[in-house]
Design a protein around this motif. Structure first.
Motif, PDB file in Angstrom:
ATOM      1  N   LEU A  79      45.531 -48.664 -35.550  1.00  0.00           N
ATOM      2  CA  LEU A  79      46.720 -49.369 -35.068  1.00  0.00           C
ATOM      3  C   LEU A  79      47.991 -48.594 -35.412  1.00  0.00           C
ATOM      4  CD1 LEU A  79      46.950 -52.029 -33.518  1.00  0.00           C
ATOM      5  CD2 LEU A  79      47.511 -53.157 -35.671  1.00  0.00           C
ATOM      6  N   VAL A  80      48.033 -48.099 -36.639  1.00  0.00           N
ATOM      7  CA  VAL A  80      49.208 -47.310 -37.069  1.00  0.00           C
ATOM      8  C   VAL A  80      49.387 -46.101 -36.149  1.00  0.00           C
ATOM      9  CG1 VAL A  80      50.012 -45.732 -38.878  1.00  0.00           C
ATOM     10  CG2 VAL A  80      49.210 -48.035 -39.475  1.00  0.00           C
ATOM     11  N   PHE A  84      52.712 -45.729 -33.932  1.00  0.00           N
ATOM     12  CA  PHE A  84      53.686 -44.755 -34.426  1.00  0.00           C
ATOM     13  C   PHE A  84      53.305 -43.323 -34.107  1.00  0.00           C
ATOM     14  CE2 PHE A  84      53.566 -48.352 -37.524  1.00  0.00           C
ATOM     15  CZ  PHE A  84      54.738 -48.961 -37.102  1.00  0.00           C
ATOM     16  N   HIS A  85      52.514 -43.123 -33.034  1.00  0.00           N
ATOM     17  CA  HIS A  85      51.946 -41.782 -32.839  1.00  0.00           C
ATOM     18  C   HIS A  85      52.972 -40.682 -32.678  1.00  0.00           C
ATOM     19  CE1 HIS A  85      52.519 -41.495 -28.458  1.00  0.00           C
ATOM     20  NE2 HIS A  85      52.476 -42.790 -28.534  1.00  0.00           N
ATOM     21  N   PRO A  86      54.141 -40.921 -32.054  1.00  0.00           N
ATOM     22  CA  PRO A  86      55.065 -39.786 -32.006  1.00  0.00           C
ATOM     23  C   PRO A  86      55.400 -39.320 -33.419  1.00  0.00           C
ATOM     24  CG  PRO A  86      55.788 -41.540 -30.539  1.00  0.00           C
ATOM     25  CD  PRO A  86      54.707 -42.115 -31.401  1.00  0.00           C
ATOM     26  N   GLY A  87      55.577 -40.295 -34.324  1.00  0.00           N
ATOM     27  CA  GLY A  87      55.802 -39.931 -35.708  1.00  0.00           C
ATOM     28  C   GLY A  87      54.607 -39.233 -36.318  1.00  0.00           C
ATOM     29  N   VAL A  88      53.420 -39.772 -36.036  1.00  0.00           N
ATOM     30  CA  VAL A  88      52.221 -39.188 -36.613  1.00  0.00           C
ATOM     31  C   VAL A  88      52.017 -37.768 -36.084  1.00  0.00           C
ATOM     32  CG1 VAL A  88      49.719 -39.402 -36.834  1.00  0.00           C
ATOM     33  CG2 VAL A  88      51.157 -41.446 -36.896  1.00  0.00           C
ATOM     34  N   GLU A  89      52.359 -37.584 -34.800  1.00  0.00           N
ATOM     35  CA  GLU A  89      52.177 -36.250 -34.238  1.00  0.00           C
ATOM     36  C   GLU A  89      53.122 -35.255 -34.896  1.00  0.00           C
ATOM     37  OE1 GLU A  89      51.254 -35.606 -29.829  1.00  0.00           O
ATOM     38  OE2 GLU A  89      51.927 -37.681 -29.936  1.00  0.00           O
TER      39      GLU A  89
END
Lengths: 211, 211, 211
Positions: A79-80, A84-89
């Motif tokens: 879920l995170v 928040f994938h742009p952040g995770v990327e």
């Protein structure tokens, strides 16, 4: 398993599950899967290694499908990533740090559980540790249609094997203690990070005719 | 398992493990994996079929992770491929001979172990033999990102099934003896080699619109 | 398992096996596999989910390799696809209907078997139901070299999960009855068909940089 290690086992499992869920979710986001595809791949990556471990040592049903804490950690990781994938990327480098941490956590958690299971030989316990550590990543990559990283990346299986050997040797010597476990996980983490930083690779075949 | 077959079982397992390790290592070399990638794929190809067999019949932990002789044979096969792959590649034809030998060894080893395990029906024993024989190759090809040979090649599963049937029928008749086992393995080998030589294929669908 | 559910269990299993064999055979025909490739992929798709289920809950050997009725249904599905595939292809829409029926049958069959197995927690039973329902399709797609549909398609895992939850809750309430099982399977089928018709998808990531 001796009760004294139950909390270390759970903590190591939770760390590994959460960070591998992040890695699985990230691959799914990059492949443009939908929300449930992201959750499924996150859970497969997070829980796959532990499920295979439990099948190999006969702990049925595997904790990966029966322990709600692990399931929650896996779903949360997925879920995170989705939200928040742009952040995770952007923090891909940080993800590689987490991946190394997961490798260490799972190598130790896997070999610890195997070596404290009656009837599992030391050699088998080391291999179960390695399979636990690399298994989730293999499941993730096969499902996503890419060649597993363990086959083509800088030293990946070797740190996991060294960590598993430390745990199994300590168990043989009767000196299995919490600090040994965390040190072993730390050693795996450190070796893996050094390999990533220095782009250390195992030697490749001298020459090969492409298929 | 009756002790009388333990040595035949081990010999068949060792033959199968070593030649499938060669085949796995060769695929890895062609894909330009590094040393550890070659070793991992060799071990997966060599031990995968037997591990699945043992999971299916409940022999936990599987011998593929607990018997050091099988592990050594698998690692040795991978190492040989890595060091001598130009030679191994030149002898691709010889590798196909070895692969057919592995198919026979594993079909017989798998169905023998299954049929001598209490609670496994004859039908299941035949299927376990086939899965043992083709399983390692499937694992190898899925990990390497190619469609498994068993799905697209000249008669591959059929000789394995015939060999398994021979073993299971002999067990039912109470005439399971060493020479029956080796004959069954030889028949699988011979049928597979004939299929390779004559490019025998099963019929393909009459017509099909590409996806 | 209570004898009273044995017939419902078998009927659900047979329905699921046959329609997933059709789906596996169809994929194999489109990939131009030969007769045995079609049969192997049909059997893998039809029996894979149930075999994984039985490994997870410890029913060894799995019924997918020991029950001749399931094996016959799987082989029959593969043979039908091989012989009549132009017809089967034309009725792709009908195949999707069958696939939805298989999803419902397997979600209920899987969670029913798990929840009536001692030592399997309710959470695990739900997950076993989902894995049974989607497992065969995953095996089919991985072997055929395509990304599993469950990762990229309209709501697929969610209806299976809802059906499994219904079965497990009914079991907890002591009101597990035949009509509950068939209703649960029907609900999964209906939800899946609605998702197909309306092209309902779960949300996708807001934006993503291609790998």
């Amino acid at each position: 398993m001796p009760t004294s290690f139950a909390s270390a086992q759970l903590a190591l499992d939770l760390v590994g599950v959460f960070v591998f869920a992040l890695s699985g979710g990230l691959v799914a986001v990059k492949k443009r899967f939908d929300l449930f595809g992201v959750l499924v791949l996150a859970c497969a990556a997070a829980l796959g290694g532990g499920i295979v471990r439990d099948l190999l040592i006969g702990d049925i049903p595997p904790v990966g499908i029966s322990d709600w804490r692990l399931l929650t950690a896996a779903a949360l990781g997925g879920l995170v990533t989705f939200l928040f994938h742009p952040g995770v990327e952007r923090i891909t480098r940080f993800v590689r740090v987490l991946d190394a941490a997961g490798l260490g956590a799972f190598a130790v958690a896997g070999s610890l559980k195997a070596v404290t299971t009656p009837g599992v030989s030391p050699v088998a316990a080391v291999l179960v540790g390695v399979i636990t550590a690399v298994g989730g990543g293999v499941v993730r990559d096969v499902l996503a249609g890419q060649v597993p990283e363990v086959l083509r990346r800088e030293l990946y299986a070797v740190p996991a094997m060294l960590g598993s050997v430390v745990v199994v040797v300590a168990a043989q010597l009767g000196s299995l203690q919490d600090w040994v476990l965390w040190t072993a996980a730390g050693v795996v983490f450190a070796l893996r990070m050094i390999a990533v930083r220095l782009h250390l690779n195992a030697p490749t075949p001298l020459r090969s005719n492409p298929l």
